[in-house]
Design a protein around this motif. Structure first.
Motif, PDB file in Angstrom:
ATOM      1  N   ASN A 116      21.758  52.965  39.204  1.00 28.68           N
ATOM      2  CA  ASN A 116      23.177  53.297  38.969  1.00 28.68           C
ATOM      3  C   ASN A 116      23.263  54.538  38.159  1.00 28.68           C
ATOM      4  O   ASN A 116      22.039  54.939  37.383  1.00 28.68           O
ATOM      5  CB  ASN A 116      24.019  52.199  38.326  1.00 28.68           C
ATOM      6  CG  ASN A 116      23.505  51.710  37.092  1.00 28.68           C
ATOM      7  OD1 ASN A 116      23.917  52.468  36.053  1.00 28.68           O
ATOM      8  ND2 ASN A 116      22.698  50.839  36.946  1.00 28.68           N
ATOM      9  N   LYS A 166      23.690  38.461  30.723  1.00 28.25           N
ATOM     10  CA  LYS A 166      24.010  39.391  31.526  1.00 28.25           C
ATOM     11  C   LYS A 166      23.922  40.770  30.650  1.00 28.25           C
ATOM     12  O   LYS A 166      24.269  41.770  31.328  1.00 28.25           O
ATOM     13  CB  LYS A 166      25.426  39.164  31.982  1.00 28.25           C
ATOM     14  CG  LYS A 166      25.534  37.706  32.956  1.00 28.25           C
ATOM     15  CD  LYS A 166      26.987  37.598  33.226  1.00 28.25           C
ATOM     16  CE  LYS A 166      27.070  36.248  34.106  1.00 28.25           C
ATOM     17  NZ  LYS A 166      26.232  35.896  35.257  1.00 28.25           N
ATOM     18  N   ASN A 273      24.793  45.275  37.890  1.00 25.73           N
ATOM     19  CA  ASN A 273      25.117  44.261  38.998  1.00 25.73           C
ATOM     20  C   ASN A 273      25.411  42.841  38.714  1.00 25.73           C
ATOM     21  O   ASN A 273      25.555  42.060  39.439  1.00 25.73           O
ATOM     22  CB  ASN A 273      23.913  44.223  40.058  1.00 25.73           C
ATOM     23  CG  ASN A 273      22.666  43.484  39.024  1.00 25.73           C
ATOM     24  OD1 ASN A 273      22.755  43.517  38.061  1.00 25.73           O
ATOM     25  ND2 ASN A 273      21.485  43.300  40.107  1.00 25.73           N
ATOM     26  N   ALA A 274      25.738  42.670  37.476  1.00 30.28           N
ATOM     27  CA  ALA A 274      26.335  41.175  36.846  1.00 30.28           C
ATOM     28  C   ALA A 274      27.613  40.998  37.716  1.00 30.28           C
ATOM     29  O   ALA A 274      28.739  41.558  37.612  1.00 30.28           O
ATOM     30  CB  ALA A 274      26.622  41.375  35.538  1.00 30.28           C
ATOM     31  N   ARG A 275      27.712  39.772  38.131  1.00 30.03           N
ATOM     32  CA  ARG A 275      28.718  39.401  38.841  1.00 30.03           C
ATOM     33  C   ARG A 275      29.717  38.403  37.815  1.00 30.03           C
ATOM     34  O   ARG A 275      29.039  37.492  37.293  1.00 30.03           O
ATOM     35  CB  ARG A 275      28.600  38.447  40.097  1.00 30.03           C
ATOM     36  CG  ARG A 275      28.019  39.351  41.030  1.00 30.03           C
ATOM     37  CD  ARG A 275      27.582  38.502  42.301  1.00 30.03           C
ATOM     38  NE  ARG A 275      27.355  39.185  43.759  1.00 30.03           N
ATOM     39  CZ  ARG A 275      27.878  39.847  44.422  1.00 30.03           C
ATOM     40  NH1 ARG A 275      29.206  39.542  44.344  1.00 30.03           N
ATOM     41  NH2 ARG A 275      27.314  40.616  45.342  1.00 30.03           N
ATOM     42  N   GLU A 294      36.552  37.736  41.422  1.00 31.15           N
ATOM     43  CA  GLU A 294      35.154  37.996  41.008  1.00 31.15           C
ATOM     44  C   GLU A 294      34.913  39.496  41.037  1.00 31.15           C
ATOM     45  O   GLU A 294      35.560  40.144  41.969  1.00 31.15           O
ATOM     46  CB  GLU A 294      34.087  37.343  41.781  1.00 31.15           C
ATOM     47  CG  GLU A 294      32.901  37.571  41.495  1.00 31.15           C
ATOM     48  CD  GLU A 294      31.597  37.101  42.440  1.00 31.15           C
ATOM     49  OE1 GLU A 294      31.034  36.190  41.980  1.00 31.15           O
ATOM     50  OE2 GLU A 294      31.474  37.555  43.419  1.00 31.15           O
ATOM     51  N   ILE A 295      34.617  40.019  40.155  1.00 32.91           N
ATOM     52  CA  ILE A 295      34.091  41.490  40.113  1.00 32.91           C
ATOM     53  C   ILE A 295      32.548  41.582  39.901  1.00 32.91           C
ATOM     54  O   ILE A 295      31.959  40.781  39.197  1.00 32.91           O
ATOM     55  CB  ILE A 295      34.930  42.348  39.083  1.00 32.91           C
ATOM     56  CG1 ILE A 295      34.800  41.795  37.684  1.00 32.91           C
ATOM     57  CG2 ILE A 295      36.509  42.142  39.421  1.00 32.91           C
ATOM     58  CD1 ILE A 295      35.264  42.522  36.462  1.00 32.91           C
ATOM     59  N   ILE A 296      31.936  42.518  40.247  1.00 28.14           N
ATOM     60  CA  ILE A 296      30.768  43.199  40.061  1.00 28.14           C
ATOM     61  C   ILE A 296      31.051  44.065  38.821  1.00 28.14           C
ATOM     62  O   ILE A 296      31.819  45.093  38.716  1.00 28.14           O
ATOM     63  CB  ILE A 296      30.125  43.810  41.115  1.00 28.14           C
ATOM     64  CG1 ILE A 296      29.765  42.829  41.976  1.00 28.14           C
ATOM     65  CG2 ILE A 296      28.788  44.425  40.461  1.00 28.14           C
ATOM     66  CD1 ILE A 296      28.998  43.563  43.553  1.00 28.14           C
ATOM     67  N   ALA A 297      30.630  43.768  37.676  1.00 30.11           N
ATOM     68  CA  ALA A 297      30.783  44.810  36.472  1.00 30.11           C
ATOM     69  C   ALA A 297      30.557  45.966  36.403  1.00 30.11           C
ATOM     70  O   ALA A 297      31.511  47.131  36.276  1.00 30.11           O
ATOM     71  CB  ALA A 297      29.693  44.017  35.208  1.00 30.11           C
ATOM     72  N   GLU A 299      30.419  47.913  39.441  1.00 29.87           N
ATOM     73  CA  GLU A 299      31.710  48.456  40.317  1.00 29.87           C
ATOM     74  C   GLU A 299      32.996  48.785  39.539  1.00 29.87           C
ATOM     75  O   GLU A 299      33.313  49.970  39.778  1.00 29.87           O
ATOM     76  CB  GLU A 299      31.544  47.712  41.493  1.00 29.87           C
ATOM     77  CG  GLU A 299      30.668  47.377  42.513  1.00 29.87           C
ATOM     78  CD  GLU A 299      31.037  46.559  43.727  1.00 29.87           C
ATOM     79  OE1 GLU A 299      31.906  46.076  43.876  1.00 29.87           O
ATOM     80  OE2 GLU A 299      30.116  46.762  44.693  1.00 29.87           O
ATOM     81  N   HIS A 300      33.206  47.768  39.073  1.00 30.03           N
ATOM     82  CA  HIS A 300      34.581  48.080  38.110  1.00 30.03           C
ATOM     83  C   HIS A 300      34.502  49.072  37.071  1.00 30.03           C
ATOM     84  O   HIS A 300      35.288  49.938  37.231  1.00 30.03           O
ATOM     85  CB  HIS A 300      34.946  46.459  37.330  1.00 30.03           C
ATOM     86  CG  HIS A 300      36.195  46.928  36.419  1.00 30.03           C
ATOM     87  ND1 HIS A 300      37.365  47.076  36.880  1.00 30.03           N
ATOM     88  CD2 HIS A 300      36.240  46.784  35.163  1.00 30.03           C
ATOM     89  CE1 HIS A 300      38.381  47.157  35.964  1.00 30.03           C
ATOM     90  NE2 HIS A 300      37.529  47.227  34.612  1.00 30.03           N
ATOM     91  N   ARG A 324      32.638  51.097  46.789  1.00 31.29           N
ATOM     92  CA  ARG A 324      32.924  50.243  47.766  1.00 31.29           C
ATOM     93  C   ARG A 324      34.350  49.954  48.049  1.00 31.29           C
ATOM     94  O   ARG A 324      34.823  49.672  49.161  1.00 31.29           O
ATOM     95  CB  ARG A 324      32.257  48.675  47.283  1.00 31.29           C
ATOM     96  CG  ARG A 324      32.488  47.779  48.451  1.00 31.29           C
ATOM     97  CD  ARG A 324      31.402  46.618  48.258  1.00 31.29           C
ATOM     98  NE  ARG A 324      31.681  45.657  46.911  1.00 31.29           N
ATOM     99  CZ  ARG A 324      32.002  44.671  46.881  1.00 31.29           C
ATOM    100  NH1 ARG A 324      32.515  43.996  48.144  1.00 31.29           N
ATOM    101  NH2 ARG A 324      31.914  44.060  45.610  1.00 31.29           N
TER     102      ARG A 324
END
Length: 343
Positions: A116, A166, A273-275, A294-297, A299-300, A324
């Motif tokens: 990332n 996480k 990538n923590a969900r 649910e979010i991917i940390a 991504e948010h 995404r």
């Protein structure tokens, strides 16, 4: 006589203690503050930001051509110098920004958390001692944030490690913010930094002068001035998600005073990538389905940061920065209370 601040002050020395009772008492105080206002002053963290203030002033005093040689995004890396031209999409900011920054994140890369733009080598200014001071402070802040997160777990009656597990290689960031002196009149529609919530778990902020305001649960905006010996801690989006809204991400902004201002916020994040999703106990407490998906940390974080940086929006538009969900129209965690009619 000065009125007592509505923002509580909490002595956090117990994060460095092995005494269970002291940590439980601290956890209870943090729970009350996080639930009631989402923000508090913290003393006793054992952090001295003064060397970083010195390095920040030193860097920002350099000629623009020098600073721009370390510009953010030059190597697909979200770290480095952020010029005044990097304007975000906050609706209550004017046509231009009045702040610049030097942003720092982890230099090391871990295959366990994926690739990332928040991790990897950083192009450091060639100022002697700058990297040593700033990166040492940043790494120390990561450790402090992990210790504080163990108290958060106690405060929320979580299994030990629920959050800290996480945070093995977090997408945390440190900003060396410099608000420039200007002659613009104070204007709520032209803030130095527009109203927003922070995208991570929580923020630990050092500031040298007034300007910061926070929004209370009733919608009222109040000042959060510097307090000697204290930092400001506010709750972010990720903890609101995990608690199903029991803790709210704190809305805040920085108004323009026309004066020069320095601040050093540290944004404590999770692994990219923590969900995360609302824990069952917080869903049950609301007597119904969870209020948050649910979010991917990471991504948010990346989607929201893309709203804040024009260079990221350009990269996304060119196809070099896939998102995404695309660039979101707003932040689903922002403005959790109704604006007061009079501000």
């Amino acid at each position: 006589m000065r009125e007592k601040s509505v923002i509580p002050t909490i002595n956090t020395e117990a994060i460095h203690s092995d005494l269970g009772r002291a940590r439980e008492l601290l956890a209870a105080k943090i729970n009350n503050a996080a639930r009631d206002s989402g923000i508090f002053y913290a003393t006793g963290l054992g952090i001295d930001p003064s060397p970083v203030y010195d390095q920040s002033a030193r860097f920002h005093a350099m000629p623009l051509i020098y600073k721009e040689s370390y510009c953010i995004g030059m190597d697909m890396r979200h770290a480095g110098y952020v010029p005044l031209t990097e304007k975000g999409l906050y609706g209550d900011e004017g046509k231009h920004r009045r702040y610049e920054s030097f942003d720092v994140s982890l230099e090391t890369i871990s295959g366990k958390v994926g690739e990332n733009i928040f991790n990897g080598p950083l192009r450091w200014p060639d100022l002697p001692g700058f990297k040593d001071v700033v990166y040492h402070f940043f790494c120390g802040m990561i450790e402090v944030s992990r210790e504080l997160s163990t108290i958060v777990e106690i405060a929320l009656n979580m299994e030990p490690g629920t959050i800290v597990s996480k945070m093995t290689h977090p997408a945390s960031q440190l900003r060396l913010l410099h608000y420039i002196e200007n002659n613009d009149r104070p204007d709520l529609k032209d803030a130095n930094m527009g109203a927003h919530t922070d995208y991570e778990c929580f923020t630990i902020l050092h500031q040298d002068s007034p300007g910061l305001q926070t929004q209370l649960r009733n919608g009222e905006w109040v000042d959060v001035p510097p307090v000697e010996g204290a930092t400001v801690i506010n709750i972010g989006d990720m903890l609101e998600c995990i608690t199903n809204g029991y803790w709210k991400s704190n809305a805040h902004r920085v108004l323009n005073s026309g004066k020069e201002r320095y601040s050093i916020p540290f944004f404590s994040s999770l692994d990219f990538n923590a969900r995360i999703a609302p824990l069952s106990r917080f869903i049950e407490a609301h007597n119904g389905p969870n209020e948050y998906k649910e979010i991917i940390a990471g991504e948010h974080l990346l989607e929201q940061v893309t709203r804040d940086f024009s260079y990221l929006r350009k990269l996304h538009g060119s196809g070099r920065l896939p998102l995404r969900h695309g660039i979101p129209a707003g932040n689903p965690f922002q403005y959790t209370v109704k604006e007061a009619s009079q501000i």
